[in-house]
Design a protein around this motif. Structure first.
Motif, short mmCIF file in Angstrom:
data_model
loop_
_atom_site.label_atom_id
_atom_site.label_comp_id
_atom_site.label_asym_id
_atom_site.label_seq_id
_atom_site.Cartn_x
_atom_site.Cartn_y
_atom_site.Cartn_z
N SER A 1 0.71 -1.22 0.01
CA SER A 1 -0.03 0.25 -0.05
C SER A 1 0.82 1.26 0.00
N SER A 2 2.24 1.09 0.14
CA SER A 2 2.88 2.24 0.10
C SER A 2 4.36 2.07 0.14
N GLY A 3 5.26 2.96 -0.44
CA GLY A 3 6.77 2.78 -0.21
C GLY A 3 7.32 1.99 -1.22
N LEU A 4 8.10 0.71 -0.78
CA LEU A 4 8.80 -0.15 -1.54
C LEU A 4 7.88 -1.13 -2.24
N GLY A 5 6.87 -1.37 -1.33
CA GLY A 5 5.97 -2.48 -1.75
C GLY A 5 5.05 -1.95 -2.90
N TRP A 6 4.72 -0.67 -2.70
CA TRP A 6 4.08 -0.11 -4.13
C TRP A 6 4.86 -0.17 -5.28
N GLY B 1 6.98 -4.20 6.81
CA GLY B 1 8.02 -4.10 7.75
C GLY B 1 7.61 -2.74 8.60
N ILE B 2 8.13 -2.62 9.78
CA ILE B 2 7.91 -1.32 10.46
C ILE B 2 8.93 -1.21 11.21
N SER B 3 9.44 0.09 11.82
CA SER B 3 10.41 -0.01 12.97
C SER B 3 9.67 0.98 13.98
N ALA B 4 10.52 1.18 15.18
CA ALA B 4 10.25 1.76 16.43
C ALA B 4 11.58 2.44 16.82
N LEU B 5 11.81 3.59 16.37
CA LEU B 5 12.89 4.27 17.01
C LEU B 5 12.98 4.52 18.39
N SER B 6 14.15 4.20 19.23
CA SER B 6 14.05 4.33 20.78
C SER B 6 15.45 3.92 21.05
N PRO B 7 16.00 4.72 21.99
CA PRO B 7 17.06 4.14 22.84
C PRO B 7 16.94 2.84 23.29
N SER B 8 17.85 1.78 23.25
CA SER B 8 17.56 0.29 23.59
C SER B 8 17.03 0.32 24.94
N GLU B 9 17.47 1.07 26.02
CA GLU B 9 17.03 1.06 27.44
C GLU B 9 15.69 1.56 27.67
N ALA B 10 15.02 2.20 26.67
CA ALA B 10 13.86 2.84 26.98
C ALA B 10 12.94 2.21 25.86
N ILE B 11 13.18 1.38 24.91
CA ILE B 11 11.99 0.89 24.05
C ILE B 11 11.20 -0.06 24.78
N ILE C 1 17.07 -9.05 -0.48
CA ILE C 1 17.48 -7.95 -0.84
C ILE C 1 17.61 -7.20 0.64
N ASN C 2 18.91 -6.46 0.79
CA ASN C 2 19.13 -5.65 1.87
C ASN C 2 19.16 -4.13 1.34
N PRO C 3 18.04 -3.23 1.31
CA PRO C 3 18.10 -2.05 0.82
C PRO C 3 18.91 -1.20 1.84
N GLY C 4 19.41 -0.04 1.31
CA GLY C 4 20.07 0.96 1.95
C GLY C 4 18.99 2.05 2.29
N TYR C 5 19.48 3.20 2.64
CA TYR C 5 18.56 4.31 2.74
C TYR C 5 17.75 4.71 1.43
N ILE C 6 16.35 4.56 1.61
CA ILE C 6 15.44 4.74 0.50
C ILE C 6 14.41 5.81 0.68
N VAL C 7 14.12 6.80 -0.19
CA VAL C 7 13.16 7.78 0.13
C VAL C 7 11.77 7.37 -0.14
N THR C 8 10.96 7.18 0.76
CA THR C 8 9.47 6.87 0.61
C THR C 8 8.88 7.93 1.11
N GLY C 9 7.08 7.62 0.87
CA GLY C 9 6.15 9.07 1.30
C GLY C 9 6.35 8.83 2.95
N ILE C 10 6.92 8.08 3.70
CA ILE C 10 6.72 8.02 5.07
C ILE C 10 7.96 8.92 5.62
N ASN C 11 9.29 8.63 5.04
CA ASN C 11 10.20 9.37 5.36
C ASN C 11 10.90 10.40 4.77
#
Length: 255
Positions: free
Chosen positions: A18-23, A95-105, A187-197
């Motif tokens: 529905s978005s990004g790489l999958g689209w 796929g999703i991500s959750a940015l957080s310091p490891s001690e706080a996730i 496939i291991n993508p690097g930094y890719i521009v998508t609508g989300i980022n």
């Protein structure tokens, strides 16, 4: 060299379409002649994508799939195969991500990432793999991992762990399913521009990150087309258990 429609007659299933790489993956496979099942939790955007594919005489089927729900996965795969026939190509992309310091996730965020990226990816591969084994025609499974499967991305512990799991899963499934003529690669993508980022790359923090990349740039989703079509088509018939880095040199860069 591949013809423009070298995937004619093949049925490809793309998760997270529905978005990004999958689209982009779905569009690329459809333009190469494949019938494409578009899978995501929400089908509203999938309908728009399906109309775009139909606009160039492609065939696309939107289906609802929640990769954190095994029953939903199995139901979606069954619906896709009822409409378009057995799946020949799986692009395991959700796929999703959750940015957080490891001690706080939080446990909630950790579980959400692992359930989607690792557990979800496995059970999608399992459902499609079971069908490929049953039909006896083999197939191509393409797991979308990340540069994070090879190196650490700061304050993104669950994502890094989940994508390392996808990389190892690719090797394990390739080993087990080779006897069924199923090629399992990734496939291991690097930094890719998508609508989300997209907006992030215009911030000071985003620009600072770009300045530290090997070639001081990020990629558009189209940069993955070559690797995708290689792994989806006959050019990868002697490849299984392989991960292709499409990261503009980030993995090769010193830490």
């Amino acid at each position: 060299m591949n013809s423009p429609t070298f995937l004619e007659g093949k049925h490809a299933l793309v998760t997270g379409a529905s978005s990004g790489l999958g689209w982009q993956f779905a569009l690329t496979l459809a333009r190469a002649g494949a019938k494409v099942t578009l899978a995501a939790r929400s089908t509203d955007k999938l309908e728009t994508l399906a109309k775009e594919i139909e606009g160039f005489d492609g065939r696309a089927l939107p289906v609802r799939m929640d990769v954190t729900d095994v029953a939903s996965i199995r139901s979606a795969v069954a619906a896709a195969e009822t409409e378009l026939g057995p799946v020949d190509i799986l692009v395991n992309n959700s796929g999703i991500s959750a940015l957080s310091p490891s001690e706080a996730i939080s446990e909630e965020d950790f579980d959400a990432v692992m359930d989607t990226n690792a557990k979800g990816a496995f059970f999608v591969a399992q459902a499609v793999g079971q069908s490929m084994i049953k039909h006896g025609h083999g197939g191509k499974i393409i797991n979308i991992a990340s540069v994070a499967s090879n190196r650490v991305l700061k304050q993104n512990i669950a994502y890094c762990m989940s994508k390392a799991a996808v990389k190892h899963m690719t090797a394990a499934l390739a080993d087990e399913w080779g006897r069924y003529n199923i090629n399992v690669n990734g496939i291991n993508p690097g930094y890719i521009v998508t609508g989300i980022n997209r907006d992030y790359w215009e911030t000071d923090h985003g620009k600072k990150l770009i300045s530290r990349l090997p070639r001081r740039r990020v990629g558009d989703p189209e940069v993955l087309d070559g690797a995708l079509l290689l792994l989806a088509g006959p050019g990868s018939d002697f490849m299984t258990g392989s991960m292709i880095d499409v990261d503009d040199g980030l993995t090769a860069k010193g830490f």
